[in-house]
Design an enzyme around this catalytic site. Structure first.
Site, mmCIF file in Angstrom:
data_model
loop_
_atom_site.group_PDB
_atom_site.id
_atom_site.type_symbol
_atom_site.label_atom_id
_atom_site.label_comp_id
_atom_site.label_asym_id
_atom_site.label_seq_id
_atom_site.Cartn_x
_atom_site.Cartn_y
_atom_site.Cartn_z
ATOM 1 N N GLY A 45 0.845 -1.184 0.000
ATOM 2 C CA GLY A 45 0.000 0.000 0.000
ATOM 3 C C GLY A 45 0.881 1.234 0.000
ATOM 4 O O GLY A 45 1.553 1.521 0.995
ATOM 5 N N GLY A 59 0.175 4.409 -0.027
ATOM 6 C CA GLY A 59 -0.504 5.650 0.342
ATOM 7 C C GLY A 59 0.436 6.469 1.202
ATOM 8 O O GLY A 59 1.653 6.213 1.259
ATOM 9 N N GLY A 68 -0.838 3.905 16.667
ATOM 10 C CA GLY A 68 -0.452 4.930 17.644
ATOM 11 C C GLY A 68 -0.328 6.291 16.975
ATOM 12 O O GLY A 68 -0.582 6.431 15.778
ATOM 13 N N SER A 76 0.898 9.166 15.013
ATOM 14 C CA SER A 76 1.973 9.412 14.034
ATOM 15 C C SER A 76 1.360 9.896 12.742
ATOM 16 O O SER A 76 0.519 9.217 12.162
ATOM 17 C CB SER A 76 2.711 8.108 13.732
ATOM 18 O OG SER A 76 1.802 7.148 13.216
ATOM 19 N N ALA A 97 2.015 10.474 8.815
ATOM 20 C CA ALA A 97 2.924 9.886 7.837
ATOM 21 C C ALA A 97 4.107 10.801 7.542
ATOM 22 O O ALA A 97 5.261 10.354 7.481
ATOM 23 C CB ALA A 97 2.140 9.594 6.550
ATOM 24 N N LYS A 153 -10.429 6.293 18.233
ATOM 25 C CA LYS A 153 -9.968 7.694 18.332
ATOM 26 C C LYS A 153 -10.348 8.482 17.081
ATOM 27 O O LYS A 153 -10.548 9.695 17.145
ATOM 28 C CB LYS A 153 -8.465 7.759 18.632
ATOM 29 C CG LYS A 153 -7.537 7.227 17.544
ATOM 30 C CD LYS A 153 -7.183 8.228 16.487
ATOM 31 C CE LYS A 153 -6.435 7.610 15.330
ATOM 32 N NZ LYS A 153 -6.147 8.540 14.236
ATOM 33 N N THR A 155 -4.993 13.264 17.261
ATOM 34 C CA THR A 155 -5.961 13.368 16.169
ATOM 35 C C THR A 155 -7.075 14.367 16.473
ATOM 36 O O THR A 155 -7.626 14.968 15.550
ATOM 37 C CB THR A 155 -6.538 11.964 15.865
ATOM 38 O OG1 THR A 155 -5.480 11.014 15.917
ATOM 39 C CG2 THR A 155 -7.156 11.907 14.501
ATOM 40 N N SER A 174 -4.931 16.076 10.759
ATOM 41 C CA SER A 174 -5.715 14.841 10.748
ATOM 42 C C SER A 174 -6.871 14.954 9.764
ATOM 43 O O SER A 174 -7.647 15.914 9.804
ATOM 44 C CB SER A 174 -6.277 14.564 12.145
ATOM 45 O OG SER A 174 -7.413 13.724 12.049
ATOM 46 N N ASN A 230 -9.467 12.901 9.712
ATOM 47 C CA ASN A 230 -10.721 12.696 10.439
ATOM 48 C C ASN A 230 -11.174 14.006 11.075
ATOM 49 O O ASN A 230 -12.351 14.365 11.023
ATOM 50 C CB ASN A 230 -10.526 11.613 11.514
ATOM 51 C CG ASN A 230 -10.455 10.230 10.898
ATOM 52 O OD1 ASN A 230 -11.477 9.634 10.553
ATOM 53 N ND2 ASN A 230 -9.245 9.722 10.703
ATOM 54 N N GLU A 262 -11.130 7.266 8.049
ATOM 55 C CA GLU A 262 -11.487 5.959 8.617
ATOM 56 C C GLU A 262 -12.643 6.018 9.617
ATOM 57 O O GLU A 262 -13.411 5.071 9.760
ATOM 58 C CB GLU A 262 -10.263 5.348 9.312
ATOM 59 C CG GLU A 262 -9.097 5.003 8.397
ATOM 60 C CD GLU A 262 -9.353 3.721 7.602
ATOM 61 O OE1 GLU A 262 -10.518 3.442 7.263
ATOM 62 O OE2 GLU A 262 -8.377 3.012 7.302
HETATM 63 N N1 NAI Z 1 -1.697 9.006 6.867
HETATM 64 C C1 NAI Z 1 -1.308 8.919 8.134
HETATM 65 O O1 NAI Z 1 -0.730 9.862 8.681
HETATM 66 C C2 NAI Z 1 -1.577 7.661 8.906
HETATM 67 C C3 NAI Z 1 -2.418 6.672 8.443
HETATM 68 N N2 NAI Z 1 -2.642 5.565 9.189
HETATM 69 C C4 NAI Z 1 -3.548 4.529 8.726
HETATM 70 O O2 NAI Z 1 -3.015 3.911 7.569
HETATM 71 C C5 NAI Z 1 -4.080 3.406 6.770
HETATM 72 C C6 NAI Z 1 -3.852 3.858 5.348
HETATM 73 O O3 NAI Z 1 -3.952 5.266 5.359
HETATM 74 P P1 NAI Z 1 -3.173 6.209 4.364
HETATM 75 O O4 NAI Z 1 -1.943 5.569 3.847
HETATM 76 O O5 NAI Z 1 -3.028 7.505 5.024
HETATM 77 O O6 NAI Z 1 -4.254 6.314 3.198
HETATM 78 P P2 NAI Z 1 -4.080 6.900 1.733
HETATM 79 O O7 NAI Z 1 -5.427 7.319 1.315
HETATM 80 O O8 NAI Z 1 -2.980 7.886 1.683
HETATM 81 O O9 NAI Z 1 -3.610 5.650 0.870
HETATM 82 C C7 NAI Z 1 -4.318 4.454 0.796
HETATM 83 C C8 NAI Z 1 -3.581 3.568 -0.178
HETATM 84 O O10 NAI Z 1 -4.217 2.286 -0.188
HETATM 85 C C9 NAI Z 1 -4.259 1.844 -1.536
HETATM 86 N N3 NAI Z 1 -5.338 0.859 -1.693
HETATM 87 C C10 NAI Z 1 -6.671 1.080 -1.653
HETATM 88 N N4 NAI Z 1 -7.323 -0.073 -1.865
HETATM 89 C C11 NAI Z 1 -6.402 -1.035 -2.008
HETATM 90 C C12 NAI Z 1 -6.456 -2.427 -2.259
HETATM 91 N N5 NAI Z 1 -7.615 -3.073 -2.370
HETATM 92 N N6 NAI Z 1 -5.308 -3.103 -2.359
HETATM 93 C C13 NAI Z 1 -4.136 -2.474 -2.228
HETATM 94 N N7 NAI Z 1 -4.008 -1.155 -2.005
HETATM 95 C C14 NAI Z 1 -5.134 -0.441 -1.894
HETATM 96 C C15 NAI Z 1 -4.505 3.114 -2.340
HETATM 97 O O11 NAI Z 1 -4.111 2.926 -3.680
HETATM 98 C C16 NAI Z 1 -3.625 4.104 -1.601
HETATM 99 O O12 NAI Z 1 -2.318 4.101 -2.122
HETATM 100 C C17 NAI Z 1 -5.370 3.938 7.381
HETATM 101 O O13 NAI Z 1 -6.001 2.936 8.132
HETATM 102 C C18 NAI Z 1 -4.904 5.050 8.296
HETATM 103 O O14 NAI Z 1 -5.749 5.224 9.417
HETATM 104 C C19 NAI Z 1 -2.028 5.373 10.374
HETATM 105 C C20 NAI Z 1 -1.174 6.314 10.876
HETATM 106 C C21 NAI Z 1 -0.887 7.535 10.186
HETATM 107 O O1 13P Z 2 -3.864 8.111 12.515
HETATM 108 C C1 13P Z 2 -3.370 9.182 12.312
HETATM 109 C C2 13P Z 2 -2.474 9.829 13.284
HETATM 110 O O2 13P Z 2 -2.050 8.937 14.263
HETATM 111 C C3 13P Z 2 -3.700 9.925 11.086
HETATM 112 O O3 13P Z 2 -4.935 10.500 11.293
HETATM 113 P P1 13P Z 2 -5.928 10.793 10.076
HETATM 114 O O4 13P Z 2 -6.224 9.462 9.418
HETATM 115 O O5 13P Z 2 -7.123 11.396 10.728
HETATM 116 O O6 13P Z 2 -5.230 11.720 9.147
#
Ligand code: NAI
Ligand code: 13P
Length: 318
Positions: free
Chosen positions: A6, A8, A128, A130, A132, A183, A240, A246, A248, A268
């Site tokens: 992934g 993202g 936790g 953080s 990205a 959260k 958050t 964030s 959310n 989420e």
């Molecule tokens: N962005 C952040 O700061 C943080 C995000 N998270 C968690 O990480 C998880 C992902 O979030 P982000 O990376 O921020 O989201 P994002 O929206 O930036 O990226 C999501 C990625 O998942 C990919 N994707 C979607 N469906 C897919 C599938 N079926 N198979 C493979 N890849 C697929 C998309 O192409 C995209 O690259 C979430 O649960 C979020 O809560 C946790 C901590 C920090």
């Molecule tokens: O989980 C996160 C921080 O710990 C990122 O929060 P958001 O998904 O709300 O951007």
């Protein structure tokens, strides 16, 4: 070699962080996105302005590996589809969920979804406070790595931590996953009160009562109270609910201001609120803020009505 599944924001941030300790594969399902990232050495769509170190090997072909973990960094509601598509390659592997939420259709947590699709996977959760971009920039961060298998948890703690990214180990997977999922629901609520101009005091009240609600659900599911008081619960709630970085919280702000929100942005907490409310109603757990967030995010209530609903509840002991 560790593989991050992934590409993202979070997957890219994790890959950049892990590259400090050795080569890491960053798998993107979209071939043209992978090609673009290989050429530009940036993830312009999700984490622009931060270069990918040489150790990050971007690929659209999921590496087959023996023993090294896969970090699953896809949104919660996409996790099942992502696993289904690579069931054979992932069978028997160490799979670390990096997503925060509850699956809407099943009410399952991330590691439960993994085991439903890949029963022999060895699972853990990384969660936790953080952002990205903070992880990618090497800013100091502390996360919870929860794994029911204590020995595997120790291995993962050693493999995934860096000097800037400090991991605390836990065996309370339920608590760590519920903290990270819930959260986000509270962050939407906090964004909504700030967006509606209801003030910082209202936000503090929501954070505190939201935390009580998180603990009620988590303890009913067998989680430890101390986990909820740690990084994956209180820590991530604090981050958050108070930061405009964030998504959310931003979604909540737009609800409070009555503005539209870009539906392609990962939020989420909206689906998770619905999933949690269904579970809470089944188990008779009082979750008024989750109820209000569900009503707000599905357009059934406006912020003023949701606040009336919360403020008109019977008086009770804290
Ligand atoms: N962005 C952040 O700061 C943080 C995000 N998270 C968690 O990480 C998880 C992902 O979030 P982000 O990376 O921020 O989201 P994002 O929206 O930036 O990226 C999501 C990625 O998942 C990919 N994707 C979607 N469906 C897919 C599938 N079926 N198979 C493979 N890849 C697929 C998309 O192409 C995209 O690259 C979430 O649960 C979020 O809560 C946790 C901590 C920090
Ligand atoms: O989980 C996160 C921080 O710990 C990122 O929060 P958001 O998904 O709300 O951007």
């Amino acid at each position: 070699m560790i593989t991050v599944m992934g590409a993202g924001a979070f997957g890219t941030g994790l890959a950049i962080s892990l590259a400090q300790t050795g080569p890491v594969a960053l798998w993107a399902r979209n071939r043209s996105q992978a090609e673009e990232m290989r050429t530009t050495r940036q993830n312009a769509r999700r984490l622009s302005g931060i270069d990918l170190p040489d150790h990050v090997q971007v690929t659209a072909d999921l590496p087959r590996q023996s023993g090294a973990p896969y970090l699953l960094s896809v949104p919660m509601q996409k996790l099942r589809a992502g696993l289904e598509a690579h069931k054979e390659a992932l069978a028997g592997q160490v799979l670390v969920a990096c997503c925060k939420g509850i699956e809407l259709d099943s009410g399952l947590r991330p590691t439960e979804v993994i085991r439903a699709v890949i029963p022999d996977a060895r699972t853990a959760i990384l969660t936790g406070p953080s952002f990205a971009a903070d992880i990618a920039r090497g800013l100091p961060t502390a996360l919870t790595l929860a794994c029911a298998d204590a020995t595997l948890g120790e291995d993962l703690q050693a493999q995934l931590g860096t000097t800037a990214l400090r991991l605390y180990r836990s065996t309370d997977v339920t608590g760590a996953e519920l903290g990270g999922a819930l959260k986000n629901v509270m962050a939407i609520a906090c964004g909504a009160v700030i967006g509606a101009g209801l003030g910082e005091s209202a936000r503090a009240a929501l954070m505190t009562r939201g935390f009580a609600e998180m603990c009620r659900m988590a303890e009913a599911k067998g989680a430890r109270a101390s986990t909820l008081a740690g990084l994956s619960g209180f820590g991530d709630l604090a981050l958050t609910c108070t930061s405009e970085l964030s998504r959310n919280y931003q979604f909540g702000l737009s609800l409070g201001r009555g503005e539209a929100f870009d539906p392609t942005i990962t939020v989420e907490g909206a689906a998770t609120a619905q999933a949690v409310l269904t579970e809470a109603q089944k188990a008779n757990i009082d979750m008024p803020i989750t109820h209000a967030v569900t009503a707000l995010s599905t357009g059934k209530l406006q912020v003023a009505q949701a606040m009336d609903m919360l403020l008109s509840r019977p008086q009770k002991e804290e």
